[in-house]
Write a protein that holds these residues in place. Structure first.
Motif, PDB file in Angstrom:
ATOM      1  N   VAL A   1      47.240  -9.129 -69.659  1.00  0.00           N
ATOM      2  CA  VAL A   1      46.230  -8.075 -69.570  1.00  0.00           C
ATOM      3  C   VAL A   1      44.916  -8.643 -69.038  1.00  0.00           C
ATOM      4  O   VAL A   1      44.278  -8.070 -68.152  1.00  0.00           O
ATOM      5  CB  VAL A   1      46.009  -7.402 -70.943  1.00  0.00           C
ATOM      6  CG1 VAL A   1      44.768  -6.504 -70.914  1.00  0.00           C
ATOM      7  CG2 VAL A   1      47.231  -6.596 -71.351  1.00  0.00           C
TER       8      VAL A   1
ATOM      9  N   GLY B   1      52.356  -1.866 -71.809  1.00  0.00           N
ATOM     10  CA  GLY B   1      51.708  -2.777 -72.748  1.00  0.00           C
ATOM     11  C   GLY B   1      52.634  -3.152 -73.896  1.00  0.00           C
ATOM     12  O   GLY B   1      52.712  -4.319 -74.296  1.00  0.00           O
TER      13      GLY B   1
ATOM     14  N   TRP C   1      43.140  -7.558 -65.671  1.00  0.00           N
ATOM     15  CA  TRP C   1      41.839  -6.909 -65.877  1.00  0.00           C
ATOM     16  C   TRP C   1      40.779  -7.559 -64.992  1.00  0.00           C
ATOM     17  O   TRP C   1      40.065  -6.883 -64.248  1.00  0.00           O
ATOM     18  CB  TRP C   1      41.477  -7.043 -67.347  1.00  0.00           C
ATOM     19  CG  TRP C   1      40.318  -6.261 -67.884  1.00  0.00           C
ATOM     20  CD1 TRP C   1      39.018  -6.286 -67.444  1.00  0.00           C
ATOM     21  CD2 TRP C   1      40.344  -5.356 -68.992  1.00  0.00           C
ATOM     22  NE1 TRP C   1      38.233  -5.467 -68.208  1.00  0.00           N
ATOM     23  CE2 TRP C   1      39.022  -4.879 -69.169  1.00  0.00           C
ATOM     24  CE3 TRP C   1      41.348  -4.928 -69.861  1.00  0.00           C
ATOM     25  CZ2 TRP C   1      38.678  -3.980 -70.187  1.00  0.00           C
ATOM     26  CZ3 TRP C   1      40.999  -4.030 -70.874  1.00  0.00           C
ATOM     27  CH2 TRP C   1      39.688  -3.565 -71.037  1.00  0.00           C
TER      28      TRP C   1
ATOM     29  N   VAL D   1      40.730   3.247 -78.244  1.00  0.00           N
ATOM     30  CA  VAL D   1      39.380   2.825 -77.851  1.00  0.00           C
ATOM     31  C   VAL D   1      38.967   3.527 -76.559  1.00  0.00           C
ATOM     32  O   VAL D   1      37.835   4.011 -76.431  1.00  0.00           O
ATOM     33  CB  VAL D   1      39.309   1.288 -77.685  1.00  0.00           C
ATOM     34  CG1 VAL D   1      38.005   0.887 -76.997  1.00  0.00           C
ATOM     35  CG2 VAL D   1      39.420   0.605 -79.042  1.00  0.00           C
ATOM     36  N   MET D   2      39.879   3.626 -75.603  1.00  0.00           N
ATOM     37  CA  MET D   2      39.566   4.289 -74.339  1.00  0.00           C
ATOM     38  C   MET D   2      39.233   5.762 -74.550  1.00  0.00           C
ATOM     39  O   MET D   2      38.292   6.291 -73.940  1.00  0.00           O
ATOM     40  CB  MET D   2      40.736   4.137 -73.365  1.00  0.00           C
ATOM     41  CG  MET D   2      40.935   2.720 -72.873  1.00  0.00           C
ATOM     42  SD  MET D   2      42.352   2.593 -71.759  1.00  0.00           S
ATOM     43  CE  MET D   2      42.276   0.834 -71.364  1.00  0.00           C
TER      44      MET D   2
ATOM     45  N   THR E   1      48.753  -2.587 -81.345  1.00  0.00           N
ATOM     46  CA  THR E   1      47.784  -3.089 -80.369  1.00  0.00           C
ATOM     47  C   THR E   1      47.574  -2.118 -79.217  1.00  0.00           C
ATOM     48  O   THR E   1      46.436  -1.799 -78.864  1.00  0.00           O
ATOM     49  CB  THR E   1      48.243  -4.450 -79.815  1.00  0.00           C
ATOM     50  OG1 THR E   1      48.352  -5.385 -80.885  1.00  0.00           O
ATOM     51  CG2 THR E   1      47.253  -4.984 -78.781  1.00  0.00           C
ATOM     52  N   VAL E   2      48.653  -1.641 -78.614  1.00  0.00           N
ATOM     53  CA  VAL E   2      48.488  -0.773 -77.441  1.00  0.00           C
ATOM     54  C   VAL E   2      47.960   0.601 -77.843  1.00  0.00           C
ATOM     55  O   VAL E   2      47.156   1.191 -77.106  1.00  0.00           O
ATOM     56  CB  VAL E   2      49.804  -0.653 -76.626  1.00  0.00           C
ATOM     57  CG1 VAL E   2      50.187  -2.005 -76.040  1.00  0.00           C
ATOM     58  CG2 VAL E   2      50.937  -0.086 -77.450  1.00  0.00           C
TER      59      VAL E   2
ATOM     60  N   THR F   1      47.223   6.734 -69.813  1.00  0.00           N
ATOM     61  CA  THR F   1      47.575   6.537 -71.217  1.00  0.00           C
ATOM     62  C   THR F   1      49.043   6.165 -71.419  1.00  0.00           C
ATOM     63  O   THR F   1      49.359   5.143 -72.040  1.00  0.00           O
ATOM     64  CB  THR F   1      47.233   7.797 -72.035  1.00  0.00           C
ATOM     65  OG1 THR F   1      45.812   7.972 -72.068  1.00  0.00           O
ATOM     66  CG2 THR F   1      47.739   7.677 -73.468  1.00  0.00           C
TER      67      THR F   1
ATOM     68  N   LEU G   1      37.691   0.575 -69.458  1.00  0.00           N
ATOM     69  CA  LEU G   1      37.572   1.400 -70.663  1.00  0.00           C
ATOM     70  C   LEU G   1      37.018   2.787 -70.355  1.00  0.00           C
ATOM     71  O   LEU G   1      37.006   3.660 -71.225  1.00  0.00           O
ATOM     72  CB  LEU G   1      36.666   0.710 -71.687  1.00  0.00           C
ATOM     73  CG  LEU G   1      37.126  -0.666 -72.188  1.00  0.00           C
ATOM     74  CD1 LEU G   1      36.060  -1.284 -73.080  1.00  0.00           C
ATOM     75  CD2 LEU G   1      38.452  -0.556 -72.934  1.00  0.00           C
TER      76      LEU G   1
ATOM     77  N   ALA H   1      48.057 -10.908 -74.098  1.00  0.00           N
ATOM     78  CA  ALA H   1      46.614 -11.000 -73.890  1.00  0.00           C
ATOM     79  C   ALA H   1      46.286 -11.638 -72.538  1.00  0.00           C
ATOM     80  O   ALA H   1      45.381 -11.192 -71.823  1.00  0.00           O
ATOM     81  CB  ALA H   1      45.977 -11.800 -75.023  1.00  0.00           C
TER      82      ALA H   1
ATOM     83  N   ALA I   1      41.460   2.373 -65.978  1.00  0.00           N
ATOM     84  CA  ALA I   1      42.374   1.306 -66.385  1.00  0.00           C
ATOM     85  C   ALA I   1      43.574   1.158 -65.461  1.00  0.00           C
ATOM     86  O   ALA I   1      44.492   0.394 -65.767  1.00  0.00           O
ATOM     87  CB  ALA I   1      42.862   1.565 -67.812  1.00  0.00           C
TER      88      ALA I   1
ATOM     89  N   LEU J   1      44.284   0.040 -78.277  1.00  0.00           N
ATOM     90  CA  LEU J   1      43.584  -0.062 -76.996  1.00  0.00           C
ATOM     91  C   LEU J   1      43.371   1.312 -76.381  1.00  0.00           C
ATOM     92  O   LEU J   1      42.269   1.641 -75.910  1.00  0.00           O
ATOM     93  CB  LEU J   1      44.384  -0.947 -76.036  1.00  0.00           C
ATOM     94  CG  LEU J   1      43.839  -1.098 -74.611  1.00  0.00           C
ATOM     95  CD1 LEU J   1      42.438  -1.681 -74.623  1.00  0.00           C
ATOM     96  CD2 LEU J   1      44.776  -1.954 -73.764  1.00  0.00           C
TER      97      LEU J   1
END
Length: 199
Positions: free
Chosen positions: A92, A77, A96, A21-22, A14-15, A70, A58, A89, A114, A18
């Protein structure tokens, strides 16, 4: 495979996902001539800048900016995920949104990055052990504070800096709020807390 090992594996995926994606968004933004940053960053107190609450974490202004977020995102995370996907979730998500809304209300200029989420995850991991009265989580909090505690200077206004202390401050407050909202109910039958999320 044990439950902790499954969570660790899922948390790593997951992390890393994420962060990937960034980095992908960073490359796309560069190819588009910085269009994403200019249109999807948080523009304080402007209605057309409110969508930045969703998208700003992002987006990053340069490799150094993204690289600085990062490693903390990966570490913090991953540690937050070990308590479960739903708690991760929520931690975060609350960090966020709190960071974004606080920046939109009180920020000084176009804001991206971020770091508000990083601050939120940090304060979540530090505060939760004290809310839960869990010595293992408190020990982890002490360790994290010894490694990352200096980042809390980032919640203070800095003259002549383009770093958003507002994003840091409200992200950190969001993390504390998440720790409070997700605190475990005192021992209850069935091993679940008041959110039904488990321990």
């Amino acid at each position: 495979m044990g439950e902790l090992a499954r969570r660790a594996q899922a948390g790593l995926v997951t992390v890393v996902g994420l962060v990937a994606v960034m980095w992908a968004v960073f490359v796309l933004n560069a190819l588009l001539g910085n269009l994403l940053v200019m249109t999807l960053g948080i523009a304080p107190r402007r209605v057309d800048g409110l969508d930045g609450v969703v998208f700003a974490p992002l987006l990053h202004g340069g490799i150094a900016h993204l690289a600085s977020n990062t490693l903390p995102l990966l570490v913090l995370g991953f540690l937050a995920f070990l308590e479960g996907a739903r708690r991760f979730a929520l931690a975060v998500g609350i960090s966020w949104v709190a960071s974004g809304i606080g920046t939109w209300l009180f920020g000084g200029g176009l804001t991206i990055g971020a770091s508000g989420v990083v601050f939120g995850l940090f304060t979540y991991l530090v505060a939760r052990g004290f809310y839960n009265r869990d010595w293992k989580q408190i020990l982890l909090a002490v360790l994290l504070f010894s490694v990352y505690g200096s980042i809390l200077w980032g919640i203070l206004p800095t003259v002549g800096s383009n770093i958003s202390w507002q994003a840091h401050l409200f992200g950190a407050l969001g993390g504390v709020l998440a720790a409070f909202l997700l605190k475990r109910k005192r021992p209850a039958p069935g091993g679940t807390d008041r959110f039904g999320l488990g321990s």
